[in-house]
Design a protein around this motif. Structure first.
Motif, PDB file in Angstrom:
ATOM      1  N   MET A   1       5.613 128.665  34.234  1.00 16.77           N
ATOM      2  CA  MET A   1       5.009 127.497  34.854  1.00 16.77           C
ATOM      3  C   MET A   1       4.693 126.460  33.784  1.00 16.77           C
ATOM      4  SD  MET A   1       2.488 129.408  37.562  1.00 16.77           S
ATOM      5  CE  MET A   1       1.542 130.236  36.286  1.00 16.77           C
ATOM      6  N   ASN A   2       5.324 125.313  33.888  1.00 21.65           N
ATOM      7  CA  ASN A   2       5.102 124.219  32.949  1.00 21.65           C
ATOM      8  C   ASN A   2       4.504 123.013  33.671  1.00 21.65           C
ATOM      9  OD1 ASN A   2       6.359 125.781  30.917  1.00 21.65           O
ATOM     10  ND2 ASN A   2       8.375 124.940  31.414  1.00 21.65           N
ATOM     11  N   SER A   3       3.961 122.095  32.894  1.00 18.84           N
ATOM     12  CA  SER A   3       3.375 120.865  33.464  1.00 18.84           C
ATOM     13  C   SER A   3       2.427 121.193  34.613  1.00 18.84           C
ATOM     14  CB  SER A   3       4.485 119.923  33.949  1.00 18.84           C
ATOM     15  OG  SER A   3       5.366 119.595  32.904  1.00 18.84           O
ATOM     16  N   LEU A   4       1.560 122.137  34.370  1.00 19.88           N
ATOM     17  CA  LEU A   4       0.664 122.603  35.428  1.00 19.88           C
ATOM     18  C   LEU A   4      -0.310 121.515  35.866  1.00 19.88           C
ATOM     19  CD1 LEU A   4       0.160 126.214  34.150  1.00 19.88           C
ATOM     20  CD2 LEU A   4       0.883 125.622  36.464  1.00 19.88           C
ATOM     21  N   LYS A   5      -0.607 121.528  37.156  1.00 23.52           N
ATOM     22  CA  LYS A   5      -1.511 120.558  37.773  1.00 23.52           C
ATOM     23  C   LYS A   5      -2.690 121.297  38.390  1.00 23.52           C
ATOM     24  CE  LYS A   5       2.508 117.802  39.173  1.00 23.52           C
ATOM     25  NZ  LYS A   5       3.217 117.197  40.334  1.00 23.52           N
ATOM     26  N   PRO A   6      -3.805 120.618  38.574  1.00 24.77           N
ATOM     27  CA  PRO A   6      -4.946 121.273  39.226  1.00 24.77           C
ATOM     28  C   PRO A   6      -4.585 121.858  40.592  1.00 24.77           C
ATOM     29  CG  PRO A   6      -5.667 119.253  38.184  1.00 24.77           C
ATOM     30  CD  PRO A   6      -4.163 119.286  38.056  1.00 24.77           C
ATOM     31  N   GLU A   7      -3.682 121.215  41.297  1.00 23.30           N
ATOM     32  CA  GLU A   7      -3.284 121.725  42.622  1.00 23.30           C
ATOM     33  C   GLU A   7      -2.432 122.989  42.554  1.00 23.30           C
ATOM     34  OE1 GLU A   7      -2.899 118.596  41.451  1.00 23.30           O
ATOM     35  OE2 GLU A   7      -1.017 117.695  42.159  1.00 23.30           O
ATOM     36  N   ASP A   8      -2.064 123.412  41.344  1.00 20.55           N
ATOM     37  CA  ASP A   8      -1.374 124.694  41.179  1.00 20.55           C
ATOM     38  C   ASP A   8      -2.366 125.858  41.121  1.00 20.55           C
ATOM     39  OD1 ASP A   8       0.863 123.016  38.963  1.00 20.55           O
ATOM     40  OD2 ASP A   8       1.288 123.635  41.026  1.00 20.55           O
TER      41      ASP A   8
END
Length: 114
Positions: free
Chosen positions: A81-88
């Motif tokens: 998982m790259n460029s993770l966002k809070p919604e992940d």
């Protein structure tokens, strides 16, 4: 079939994390392994899957950021998982589908927060 997932944790937005999930037991020669996730207050949703032959599919929200791979010799599936966002942020569940049965791992928590 038993599944053991690992690799979850806390990561900052934009960061990366890799999850692993090892299957053991009566492994079919033809199977699909994958990942779903469940965010707080939401239904479980598909993240992606990969055939034994190595063909992946991805859900829309993670395309281009997540990569699923597998090592058939180890009966293990990975989720990079790259460029993770809070919604992940979610509990991530691995699964195995073979011989007409589907099995789930115990879930591993991924928290994306600064």
């Amino acid at each position: 079939v038993q599944l053991q997932a690992s690799g979850g944790g806390l990561v900052q937005p934009g960061g990366s994390l890799r999850l692993s999930c090892a299957a053991s037991g009566s492994i079919s020669s033809s199977n699909i392994m994958g990942w779903n996730r469940q965010a707080p207050g939401k239904q479980r949703e598909l993240v992606g899957s990969i055939t034994r032959g190595g063909i992946p599919i991805y859900a829309g929200p993670v395309k281009g950021r997540f990569t699923i791979s597998r090592d058939n010799a180890k009966n293990t599936v990975y989720l990079q998982m790259n460029s993770l966002k809070p919604e992940d942020t979610a509990v991530y569940y691995c699964w195995y589908d073979g011989s007409g049965s589907k099995y789930w791992g115990q879930g591993t928590l991924v928290t994306v927060s600064s």
